[in-house]
Each structure stands twice: as structure tokens, then as C-alpha cells.
Design a protein around this motif. Sequence first.
Motif, PDB file in Angstrom:
ATOM      1  N   MET A  15       0.803  -1.216  -0.001  1.00 46.77           N
ATOM      2  CA  MET A  15       0.081  -0.093   0.000  1.00 46.77           C
ATOM      3  C   MET A  15       0.939   0.989   0.071  1.00 46.77           C
ATOM      4  O   MET A  15       1.848   1.316   0.737  1.00 46.77           O
ATOM      5  CB  MET A  15      -0.876  -0.005   1.187  1.00 46.77           C
ATOM      6  CG  MET A  15      -1.833   1.141   1.375  1.00 46.77           C
ATOM      7  SD  MET A  15      -2.992   0.816   2.492  1.00 46.77           S
ATOM      8  CE  MET A  15      -1.905   1.303   4.110  1.00 46.77           C
ATOM      9  N   ILE A  16       0.664   2.224  -0.828  1.00 43.26           N
ATOM     10  CA  ILE A  16       1.424   3.395  -1.047  1.00 43.26           C
ATOM     11  C   ILE A  16       0.531   4.551  -0.527  1.00 43.26           C
ATOM     12  O   ILE A  16      -0.612   4.524  -1.412  1.00 43.26           O
ATOM     13  CB  ILE A  16       2.005   3.550  -2.467  1.00 43.26           C
ATOM     14  CG1 ILE A  16       3.140   2.230  -2.869  1.00 43.26           C
ATOM     15  CG2 ILE A  16       2.707   4.820  -2.606  1.00 43.26           C
ATOM     16  CD1 ILE A  16       3.492   2.191  -4.151  1.00 43.26           C
ATOM     17  N   VAL A  17       0.998   5.334   0.196  1.00 44.37           N
ATOM     18  CA  VAL A  17       0.119   6.622   0.778  1.00 44.37           C
ATOM     19  C   VAL A  17       0.937   7.767   0.549  1.00 44.37           C
ATOM     20  O   VAL A  17       2.028   7.989   0.786  1.00 44.37           O
ATOM     21  CB  VAL A  17      -0.118   6.574   2.329  1.00 44.37           C
ATOM     22  CG1 VAL A  17      -0.879   7.716   2.516  1.00 44.37           C
ATOM     23  CG2 VAL A  17      -0.629   5.182   2.527  1.00 44.37           C
ATOM     24  N   ASN A  18       0.228   8.638  -0.365  1.00 48.46           N
ATOM     25  CA  ASN A  18       0.852   9.825  -0.770  1.00 48.46           C
ATOM     26  C   ASN A  18       2.020   9.984  -1.446  1.00 48.46           C
ATOM     27  O   ASN A  18       2.913  10.584  -1.485  1.00 48.46           O
ATOM     28  CB  ASN A  18       0.995  10.969   0.494  1.00 48.46           C
ATOM     29  CG  ASN A  18      -0.276  11.349   1.224  1.00 48.46           C
ATOM     30  OD1 ASN A  18      -1.072  11.422   0.625  1.00 48.46           O
ATOM     31  ND2 ASN A  18      -0.207  11.455   2.493  1.00 48.46           N
ATOM     32  N   SER A  25       3.603   0.481   2.801  1.00 49.27           N
ATOM     33  CA  SER A  25       3.618  -0.497   4.136  1.00 49.27           C
ATOM     34  C   SER A  25       2.698  -1.653   3.222  1.00 49.27           C
ATOM     35  O   SER A  25       2.237  -1.662   2.308  1.00 49.27           O
ATOM     36  CB  SER A  25       2.610   0.004   4.838  1.00 49.27           C
ATOM     37  OG  SER A  25       1.315   0.274   4.783  1.00 49.27           O
ATOM     38  N   TYR A  26       3.074  -3.018   3.866  1.00 44.89           N
ATOM     39  CA  TYR A  26       2.089  -4.029   3.504  1.00 44.89           C
ATOM     40  C   TYR A  26       0.946  -4.063   3.809  1.00 44.89           C
ATOM     41  O   TYR A  26       0.504  -3.355   5.121  1.00 44.89           O
ATOM     42  CB  TYR A  26       2.922  -5.429   4.019  1.00 44.89           C
ATOM     43  CG  TYR A  26       4.061  -5.709   3.315  1.00 44.89           C
ATOM     44  CD1 TYR A  26       4.079  -6.040   2.134  1.00 44.89           C
ATOM     45  CD2 TYR A  26       5.152  -5.565   4.314  1.00 44.89           C
ATOM     46  CE1 TYR A  26       5.519  -6.319   1.711  1.00 44.89           C
ATOM     47  CE2 TYR A  26       6.534  -5.798   3.691  1.00 44.89           C
ATOM     48  CZ  TYR A  26       6.523  -6.145   2.411  1.00 44.89           C
ATOM     49  OH  TYR A  26       7.733  -6.514   2.092  1.00 44.89           O
TER      50      TYR A  26
END
Length: 78
Positions: A2-5, A10-11
Motif C-alpha cells: 500500500m502506498i500513501v501520498n 506498507s504491507y
Amino acid sequence: IMIVNDTRKSYLLILDGPKDEKLFAAVAQAARPYLAGREQKMDLNITTSVSPLGQQGMRGSEPFYRKGIGRVIEDDDE
């Protein structure tokens, strides 16, 4: 992953079942040795398949494990 911004990775683990804090804690504990040994440590986020994040994360994905079957093996895993 998961990619934020576009920066924070994170996994993301999505469990198909009701929210169970004991299960989440056990899974996190089991994953800890595998997360700590990486060059760049990444966090693990756990959610359920009925949450909005879980629904979005499952879109276009296939499970890697199924209860009663175990690990789902893809043809290209060899």
C-alpha cells in the motif's frame, strides 16, 4: 503493498472474516520477523474484507491463501 501520498509504503493484509483483535495480533506477531529483516523496514496494516480499505485493496487481486486449502499456488510460481 500500500502506498500513501506516493511516499509512504506498507504491507496491506486483508482478512476475509470478522474483525478479531486477537487474530490481528497473532498475525502481526507471526509477520514481525519477516518485516524486521528487510533492508528498508515496512509497516504491516491489517484490515478486514468488509472495510472500505479492504474492499479497495481486494479490487483486482486474488488471495494467496485460502482456509482449508492453504497457500494458493499460481502456475507462474515455479
